[in-house]
Write a protein that holds these residues in place. Structure first.
Motif, mmCIF file in Angstrom:
data_model
loop_
_atom_site.group_PDB
_atom_site.id
_atom_site.type_symbol
_atom_site.label_atom_id
_atom_site.label_comp_id
_atom_site.label_asym_id
_atom_site.label_seq_id
_atom_site.Cartn_x
_atom_site.Cartn_y
_atom_site.Cartn_z
ATOM 1 N N LYS A 86 0.895 -1.137 0.136
ATOM 2 C CA LYS A 86 -0.028 0.213 0.010
ATOM 3 C C LYS A 86 0.923 1.217 -0.065
ATOM 4 O O LYS A 86 2.111 1.114 -0.192
ATOM 5 C CB LYS A 86 -0.862 0.134 1.157
ATOM 6 C CG LYS A 86 -1.728 -1.179 1.407
ATOM 7 C CD LYS A 86 -2.682 -1.555 0.340
ATOM 8 C CE LYS A 86 -3.695 -2.733 0.522
ATOM 9 N NZ LYS A 86 -4.540 -2.941 -0.406
ATOM 10 N N GLY A 87 0.379 2.425 0.021
ATOM 11 C CA GLY A 87 1.087 3.670 0.214
ATOM 12 C C GLY A 87 1.654 3.860 1.629
ATOM 13 O O GLY A 87 2.972 4.103 1.385
ATOM 14 N N ILE A 88 1.372 3.390 2.527
ATOM 15 C CA ILE A 88 1.864 3.033 3.793
ATOM 16 C C ILE A 88 1.901 1.784 4.317
ATOM 17 O O ILE A 88 0.797 1.193 4.385
ATOM 18 C CB ILE A 88 1.097 4.139 4.746
ATOM 19 C CG1 ILE A 88 1.203 5.526 4.545
ATOM 20 C CG2 ILE A 88 1.704 3.840 6.285
ATOM 21 C CD1 ILE A 88 0.556 6.752 5.368
ATOM 22 N N LYS B 12 -0.140 9.540 -1.088
ATOM 23 C CA LYS B 12 -1.311 9.820 -1.900
ATOM 24 C C LYS B 12 -0.665 10.503 -3.386
ATOM 25 O O LYS B 12 -1.437 10.547 -4.230
ATOM 26 C CB LYS B 12 -2.154 10.924 -1.696
ATOM 27 C CG LYS B 12 -3.013 10.367 -0.319
ATOM 28 C CD LYS B 12 -3.656 11.356 0.671
ATOM 29 C CE LYS B 12 -4.344 10.903 1.742
ATOM 30 N NZ LYS B 12 -5.111 11.919 2.655
ATOM 31 N N GLN B 13 0.586 10.795 -3.517
ATOM 32 C CA GLN B 13 1.335 11.296 -4.735
ATOM 33 C C GLN B 13 1.985 9.998 -5.234
ATOM 34 O O GLN B 13 2.396 10.181 -6.204
ATOM 35 C CB GLN B 13 2.371 12.330 -4.418
ATOM 36 C CG GLN B 13 1.583 13.405 -3.326
ATOM 37 C CD GLN B 13 0.597 14.164 -3.886
ATOM 38 O OE1 GLN B 13 0.239 14.272 -5.049
ATOM 39 N NE2 GLN B 13 -0.526 13.909 -2.946
ATOM 40 N N GLY B 14 1.736 8.849 -4.775
ATOM 41 C CA GLY B 14 2.467 7.627 -5.595
ATOM 42 C C GLY B 14 3.447 7.110 -4.976
ATOM 43 O O GLY B 14 4.097 6.381 -5.571
ATOM 44 N N SER C 62 -7.998 1.168 3.007
ATOM 45 C CA SER C 62 -7.479 0.232 1.716
ATOM 46 C C SER C 62 -6.043 0.779 1.311
ATOM 47 O O SER C 62 -5.314 0.372 0.486
ATOM 48 C CB SER C 62 -8.272 0.246 0.437
ATOM 49 O OG SER C 62 -8.670 2.187 0.303
ATOM 50 N N ASP C 63 -5.616 1.995 1.984
ATOM 51 C CA ASP C 63 -4.089 2.453 1.701
ATOM 52 C C ASP C 63 -3.196 2.430 2.700
ATOM 53 O O ASP C 63 -1.967 2.881 2.583
ATOM 54 C CB ASP C 63 -4.259 4.106 1.444
ATOM 55 C CG ASP C 63 -5.164 4.452 0.404
ATOM 56 O OD1 ASP C 63 -5.250 3.776 -0.645
ATOM 57 O OD2 ASP C 63 -5.897 5.431 0.154
ATOM 58 N N GLU D 74 -8.177 -4.058 10.042
ATOM 59 C CA GLU D 74 -9.030 -2.927 10.815
ATOM 60 C C GLU D 74 -10.126 -3.301 11.215
ATOM 61 O O GLU D 74 -10.924 -4.117 10.625
ATOM 62 C CB GLU D 74 -9.022 -1.598 9.669
ATOM 63 C CG GLU D 74 -9.768 -1.958 8.559
ATOM 64 C CD GLU D 74 -11.431 -1.676 8.726
ATOM 65 O OE1 GLU D 74 -11.613 -0.750 9.700
ATOM 66 O OE2 GLU D 74 -12.223 -2.255 8.058
ATOM 67 N N LYS D 75 -10.625 -2.751 12.275
ATOM 68 C CA LYS D 75 -11.810 -2.688 13.098
ATOM 69 C C LYS D 75 -12.456 -1.660 13.332
ATOM 70 O O LYS D 75 -12.145 -0.473 14.015
ATOM 71 C CB LYS D 75 -11.538 -3.704 14.189
ATOM 72 C CG LYS D 75 -12.967 -4.247 14.731
ATOM 73 C CD LYS D 75 -12.670 -4.802 15.890
ATOM 74 C CE LYS D 75 -13.848 -5.616 16.769
ATOM 75 N NZ LYS D 75 -13.633 -6.288 18.028
#
Length: 448
Positions: A22-24, A350-352, A400-401, A417-418
């Motif tokens: 993911k991004g992170i 968020k910039q890829g 989702s990221d 996640e919850k």
């Protein structure tokens, strides 16, 4: 690509899906649970992709084809899975800068099922110019069908191809371009990656001396002084790459221009550092407090030392699709700056740009929880409240990221996640115990 592994330092077993980065990507766990081992395994994967030389005439088990059958795809899959496994096993000790015996029990299983499914649907082509033949061959793949188009060399045509010098026959040339095509689809270098290791605050003080010393030792080895062979370095490949990065960016600074993404974030960066990192006319990395005061890095705070490399990366090199490793992201940062750096990373993701981050800090994970919760309620919170907490409409983070990998019980658990947050017990339990102890002691302190 999915990798399953066993006996990676303190980690008895684990699984990572590289197609699901993911991004992170956060790596958490107690001390000595294997965070550095896992991070370096991921680093090894990207190092393998970076180092892999294309051997165009290497036998892969099948001859060039006009039509690829299911058995051909299975052969291709087996070949590249085995190749990845071997390359990762051979490279891992180099990344740790240790002997192969250290990882003699390490096991790895690579699964390229997803990549093969994509390859089956692939429509693409490649060209090789065979100099001795004065011919170009273009391989064109459309689903299962493969065409080989041979033409006389035309120097006026585009140059989107590689050159092959050795004199060969047409059939061998087709085999070579077929092998090359497969190699670039399964081993092509598609990312640039940078590492900011835990040793970054010290390395930034001695980056020139470290590289010079290594060069001196290598020169002595060339001259036959083999007693120095053990003195080349004692630090891992991520640290070595960081030292080379600092030297390279300082030496090349005159040819680099400041990036738009850096200009956009310049105010936030200066707030964190109380100044800015610059490279002077003599290619030295320095710290600029204001227009009248520029000081050596030996005089700056530990925060500046820790963030110097990352600052220069953002200033000159940051690009979409980069992979960034940060070990112990909270290193030498006040809690306020920990929050600020996570806001920065959230924006960059968020910039890829993808981040692989290890941390021991509950401030980092709580900030991530706030970002996740904000994403759920951002239509309800008003501008005055956002201003009060120093956030804006871009503060939110989608579940989702982000991935959270928790190392415990000698394995890697991907936390789910919850209700819009990740429950990270390794921090929550300690914080609760600390607070409960405080409340108990406070009760006795207030007793009359």
């Amino acid at each position: 690509m999915i990798i399953k592994f066993k006996n990676l330092g303190p980690i008895e077993s684990g699984e990572i899906n590289f197609n699901d980065l993911k991004g992170i990507n956060l790596i958490i766990g107690k001390n000595n649970t294997g965070k550095t081992y896992l991070s370096n395994l991921l680093y090894t994967y990207f190092k393998v992709r970076e180092r892999q030389n294309i051997k165009m005439n290497e036998v892969i088990g099948i001859r060039f084809k006009d039509i690829l059958s299911d058995s051909d795809y299975e052969t291709i899959k087996d070949y590249f899975e085995n190749k990845y496994e071997k390359e990762i096993k051979d490279t891992l000790p180099q990344v740790f800068h240790t002997s192969k015996d250290t990882f003699k029990d390490f096991e790895i299983e690579v699964d390229l099922s997803d990549e093969i499914l994509e390859f089956k649907k692939l429509d693409d082509d490649t060209i090789i110019y065979f100099r001795e033949m004065r011919k170009t061959i273009k391989l064109k793949k459309s689903e299962d069908k493969i065409e080989y188009l041979m033409e006389d060399y035309d120097e006026n045509k585009g140059k989107r191809y590689i050159t092959y010098n050795r004199k060969i026959e047409e059939e061998e040339a087709k085999q070579i371009i077929f092998g090359y095509f497969l190699h670039i689809k399964f081993f092509q270098k598609i990312y640039k990656f940078h590492s900011f290791p835990a040793e970054r605050s010290g390395a930034v003080l001695f980056y020139k001396q470290l590289l010079e010393e290594r060069s001196d030792v290598l020169r002595e080895l060339e001259l036959g002084n083999s007693e120095n062979i053990g003195k080349i370095s004692r630090y891992s490949e991520p640290v070595n790459d960081y030292v080379k990065f600092l030297n390279s960016i300082s030496d090349r600074s005159k040819g680099l221009t400041e990036l738009d993404i850096y200009k956009k974030l310049n105010t936030e960066l200066k707030e964190i550092l109380d100044g800015e990192v610059i490279i002077d006319s003599e290619s030295n990395i320095m710290f600029k407090i204001d227009a009248n005061q520029i000081i050596d890095l030996g005089m700056v705070s530990s925060t500046v030392k820790t963030l110097t490399g990352f600052y220069l990366y953002l200033k000159y090199l940051a690009m979409e699709r980069d992979i960034i490793f940060i070990d112990e992201i909270e290193l030498n940062l006040h809690p306020e700056n920990q929050r600020k750096i996570m806001k920065l990373i959230n924006y960059l993701s968020k910039q890829g740009i993808k981040f692989i981050i290890s941390t021991h800090s509950p401030i980092i994970t709580e900030e991530i929880d706030n970002m996740l919760l904000f994403e759920k309620v951002k239509d309800k919170i008003n501008s005055e409240e956002m201003k009060e907490y120093g956030i804006n409409s871009e503060y939110g983070l989608k579940t989702s990221d982000i991935n959270v990998f928790h190392l415990h019980n000698k394995t890697v658990e991907k936390i789910k996640e919850k209700n819009g947050e990740f429950e990270i017990e390794t921090f929550n339990t300690v914080l609760e115990e600390t607070d409960n102890l405080y409340q108990t002691l406070l009760f006795y302190a207030e007793e009359k």
